[in-house]
Design an enzyme around this catalytic site. Structure first.
Site, mmCIF file in Angstrom:
data_model
loop_
_atom_site.group_PDB
_atom_site.id
_atom_site.type_symbol
_atom_site.label_atom_id
_atom_site.label_comp_id
_atom_site.label_asym_id
_atom_site.label_seq_id
_atom_site.Cartn_x
_atom_site.Cartn_y
_atom_site.Cartn_z
ATOM 1 N N GLU A 1 0.851 -1.116 -0.234
ATOM 2 C CA GLU A 1 0.102 -0.107 -0.063
ATOM 3 C C GLU A 1 0.806 1.311 0.002
ATOM 4 O O GLU A 1 0.425 2.063 -0.597
ATOM 5 C CB GLU A 1 -0.869 0.095 1.064
ATOM 6 C CG GLU A 1 -1.926 -1.029 0.995
ATOM 7 C CD GLU A 1 -1.835 -2.423 1.273
ATOM 8 O OE1 GLU A 1 -2.465 -3.282 1.054
ATOM 9 O OE2 GLU A 1 -0.678 -2.727 1.924
ATOM 10 N N PHE B 1 -8.826 -2.528 0.693
ATOM 11 C CA PHE B 1 -9.879 -2.527 1.792
ATOM 12 C C PHE B 1 -9.164 -1.405 2.742
ATOM 13 O O PHE B 1 -8.071 -1.421 2.971
ATOM 14 C CB PHE B 1 -9.729 -3.785 2.582
ATOM 15 C CG PHE B 1 -10.530 -4.875 1.952
ATOM 16 C CD1 PHE B 1 -11.956 -5.074 2.034
ATOM 17 C CD2 PHE B 1 -9.699 -5.678 0.944
ATOM 18 C CE1 PHE B 1 -12.572 -6.191 1.263
ATOM 19 C CE2 PHE B 1 -10.375 -6.744 0.235
ATOM 20 C CZ PHE B 1 -11.955 -6.748 0.559
ATOM 21 N N ASP C 1 -9.076 -1.491 5.685
ATOM 22 C CA ASP C 1 -8.434 -2.177 6.777
ATOM 23 C C ASP C 1 -6.814 -2.376 6.484
ATOM 24 O O ASP C 1 -6.217 -2.748 7.462
ATOM 25 C CB ASP C 1 -9.038 -3.565 6.818
ATOM 26 C CG ASP C 1 -10.411 -3.601 6.802
ATOM 27 O OD1 ASP C 1 -11.139 -4.036 7.792
ATOM 28 O OD2 ASP C 1 -10.972 -3.300 5.684
ATOM 29 N N HIS D 1 -12.254 -7.005 7.373
ATOM 30 C CA HIS D 1 -12.824 -6.455 6.288
ATOM 31 C C HIS D 1 -14.087 -5.678 6.790
ATOM 32 O O HIS D 1 -14.794 -5.344 5.894
ATOM 33 C CB HIS D 1 -13.097 -7.552 5.588
ATOM 34 C CG HIS D 1 -12.094 -8.617 5.046
ATOM 35 N ND1 HIS D 1 -11.468 -9.092 5.468
ATOM 36 C CD2 HIS D 1 -11.496 -8.190 3.760
ATOM 37 C CE1 HIS D 1 -10.423 -9.840 4.879
ATOM 38 N NE2 HIS D 1 -10.410 -9.342 3.696
#
Length: 723
Positions: free
Chosen positions: A453, A476, A478, A523
């Site tokens: 990420e 996501f 998360d 999630h």
């Protein structure tokens, strides 16, 4: 200076490195200029005229060599705080550097916002730097990708230069090299390794310079780096040119830099020059290296001082005599003194300048130009939020060739031969929101990133700084946390810390939230308050299909970085479907929607709580006759305070509801401001409805109890109305 006095050995070195005697003298002048600027800063710090000092001492030969091998205003530079000498070699002046030291209003790098040695120059393509270590490596990758993209797509480059005020002077040559430097300690950071992966895979023209002085503050290199040598660790990366050199030797440094730059400029791939340098001064003036380094070690380093070595070399080779060196050094000393005298007398920034350039002042997403009406279209079928987000991305990519889309699994297929042959359907995102983008726009504009990420956001920052408009996806919410460093310490600050010299207007699309029945801990997370607490980034969260399209288009067309939160549960809900409102439909940020007018209680919410609050309000009206006014904020930073205040003055009772946990949640700020500014309009305490202060469980019975449900909202509305 006598040309015929230069020895045969020097002639050979000059020929190899294209160094003339005049250039060698200039090399020494720049090295000495850098050292004396450091020394003057130290004096100013001890006089309490500046407030921080960190030096380039011991790194000068390696860095002047890099500066002389590259092209200022043509190549791009992502330096770190030891890089005074390369900035001087590129054309930065001592006065400019000392203006930053004193925090002057006329500091061209930051207007007094950054501490010394945080370089920035639009003119020289020196991109604003932070104190974070290794984050700039990913920005350099994105910058190189953008340069390659513009070379392949001149139509996008032309649009870029015409649309963006601050980039009108930027030229795209197609053979630019991007310089990025770090200390050997910073090679421990994951973002360094993530950047190497992408540079290697894509054969990008990025020149890495590792300035290895043996210490990361007090931590020696063998503690940071297995085997104590980064060159041995990176040696197997393909497509790289590597060089490990004595960075205190100017001739060896220049030769290595010329070769590395030529390799990158020819399109062969990236290069890494590992220079062994010294640190004769402490890490910064805030500490004393004698606490952890022995006198014997410091003495050994002093014998390798590049300033002394080059001075003796110039004398020995007959390029300068003692008198010429003394005259050169006196001129440098006078130049530094004049610059210091001007800097300490410079005007300080005005207090009212503090809030300038937190966001763009040229194109605000709250601007009336984004308040458009839905257009009637041939297709009047109602579509889901997922459908209209996908349609918006396609509209905008057709409109603007600068838009690129990447992230994990967002492409239809990375191995696109089977896709083009019609043998596979294609992925297009785990929620299918980017389906068909790669098929229509090609792999130059839509691609899959590595599973990293920080890599996604860091590269996007560099692309946006260079003029692309990245719309990236974090798969996501998360898993957004590895990118948090890039977002909080880099993206949010670029415009402000450079005093509007640079900007990075990208869009991050992020699926968020629970109510998934089995989404569980990893999630179902919310956490928007963490990001709304970050100035410099806009945060929006639509609750229905039409708002999603209108807000996403504004996010793409505005000039600020935007975190675009998409609630996963709402992607394909029956609630909030809408007809396609046309290719130019926009919604300004900071404008709430009154979902249901009412007179008894105000409910302020957003995201997936909107349909749940509406269900509760409708039931309460049927059963009790209580009339709830429901406000969908839509935009969280900025938010529509005027709409909130008007409603609270009308109903005198207010509930703030959100999906995230109750304590320290987004609603706490709204509730506090209502209590502060609207206290006399209240007939009851401000009430909050939110999730339990825990995590979202897998078992649906537990999930239902943890997250706010329509019955929780119903009960709160009923109780508040009766207060």
């Amino acid at each position: 200076m006598a040309r015929n006095m230069v020895s045969n050995s020097v002639e050979k070195k000059v020929a190899e490195g294209e160094l003339t005697p005049e250039k060698l003298v200039e090399f020494y002048r720049l090295m000495y200029l850098s050292r004396r600027t450091d020394d003057r800063e130290i004096v100013l710090k001890r006089q309490q005229k500046i407030f921080f000092q960190i030096s380039c001492a011991g790194h000068e030969a390696l860095l002047v060599a890099a500066g002389m091998a590259m092209r200022p205003g043509y190549d791009w530079f992502y330096p770190y705080y030891r890089d005074r000498a390369i900035c001087l070699a590129l054309g930065n002046t001592v006065e400019e550097q000392l203006l930053q030291s004193v925090g002057a209003a006329d500091d061209p790098a930051s207007g007094g916002r950054q501490m010394p040695s945080h370089w920035s120059s639009r003119k020289l393509n020196i991109v604003t730097s932070s104190s974070s270590t290794a984050t700039q490596c990913l920005h350099a990758i994105g910058c190189a990708e953008a340069g390659r993209y513009f070379a392949r797509h001149p139509e996008a480059a032309a649009k870029h230069a015409g649309d963006y005020r601050e980039f009108k002077d930027v030229k795209f040559h197609g053979d630019e090299v991007v310089y990025v430097s770090i200390g050997e300690g910073s090679t421990s950071q994951g973002e360094f390794w993530e950047s190497l992966n992408t540079a290697s895979n894509q054969k990008l023209p990025v020149l890495y310079v590792v300035e290895d002085n043996g210490y990361a503050i007090s931590t020696p290199v063998e503690v940071n780096t297995p085997g104590g040598n980064i060159s041995r660790l990176v040696a197997n990366f393909p497509n790289f040119h590597f060089a490990e050199i004595d960075g205190t030797d100017p001739i060896a440094s220049y030769k290595a830099m010329v070769e590395a730059v030529a390799y990158c400029r020819a399109g062969h791939g990236p290069a890494l020059v590992h220079g062994h340098v010294i640190r004769p001064y402490s890490h910064s003036l805030s500490e004393d290296e004698r606490d952890y380094r022995s006198a014997e070690e410091l003495e050994r380093d002093s014998l390798r001082d590049p300033i002394s070595k080059m001075q003796m070399w110039l004398l020995r080779e007959g390029i300068l005599d003692a008198d010429a060196i003394n005259k050169l050094e006196r001129r440098v000393d006078e130049e530094v003194q004049r610059a210091a005298d001007k800097a300490v007398m410079a005007k300080l920034p005005a207090i009212e300048s503090i809030t300038r350039y937190v966001y763009s002042e040229d194109l605000s997403p709250m601007d009336a130009r984004f308040a458009t009406k839905p257009a009637a279209t041939v297709d009047a079928n109602e579509r889901t939020m997922a459908d209209l987000i996908n349609a918006c991305l396609k509209d905008e990519m057709r409109r603007d060739e600068r838009i690129v889309v990447f992230g994990e699994d967002v492409a239809d297929a990375s191995r696109d031969e089977a896709l083009l042959a019609g043998k596979i359907k294609g992925k297009g995102g785990v929620f299918k929101l980017t389906s068909g983008l790669q098929t229509e726009f090609g792999s130059d504009r839509v691609w899959n990133s590595p599973l990293a990420e920080a890599n996604i956001v860091g590269r996007a920052i560099g692309m946006a700084e260079r003029g692309l408009k990245p719309v990236v996806e974090i798969q996501f919410f998360d898993y957004i946390w590895p990118a948090m460093h890039q977002m909080r310490n880099e993206l949010a600050l670029i415009r402000w810390r450079s005093n509007n010299g640079f900007s990075s207007p990208l869009v991050m699309r992020v699926p968020i939230g629970g109510y998934l029945t089995g989404g569980s801990i990893y999630h179902s997370q919310s956490g928007e308050s963490i990001f709304t607490h970050t100035p410099g980034v806009r945060v929006v969260m639509p609750s229905n299909a039409r708002d999603a399209m209108g807000l996403l288009r504004t996010a793409i067309r505005c000039d600020d970085p935007v975190l675009f939160l998409e609630h996963k549960r709402l992607y394909r809900e029956t609630y909030g479907r809408a007809a396609y409102p046309g290719p130019d439909y926009c919604i300004p940020f900071g404008k709430a929607e009154i979902v249901r007018p009412g007179k008894d209680v105000t409910v302020i919410t957003y995201g997936a709580v909107v349909p749940r609050a509406l269900q509760a309000a409708q039931k309460l009206h049927r059963e009790k006759g209580i009339d709830v006014e429901l406000i969908d904020l839509r935009s969280l930073a900025p938010y529509d305070w005027e709409a909130i205040a008007e409603s609270v003055r009308k109903t005198n009772r207010v509930i703030v509801a959100h999906e995230d946990m109750l304590s320290w949640g987004y609603g706490a700020e709204i509730a506090a401001r209502i209590g502060d500014e609207l206290f006399h309009d209240l007939d009851a305490p401000v009430r909050r409805v939110a999730a339990m202060d825990t995590f979202v469980a897998y078992q649906p019975v537990l999930e239902d109890a943890i997250l706010p449900q329509p019955e929780d909202l119903y009960r709160a509305m009923e109780e508040l109305a009766a207060f």
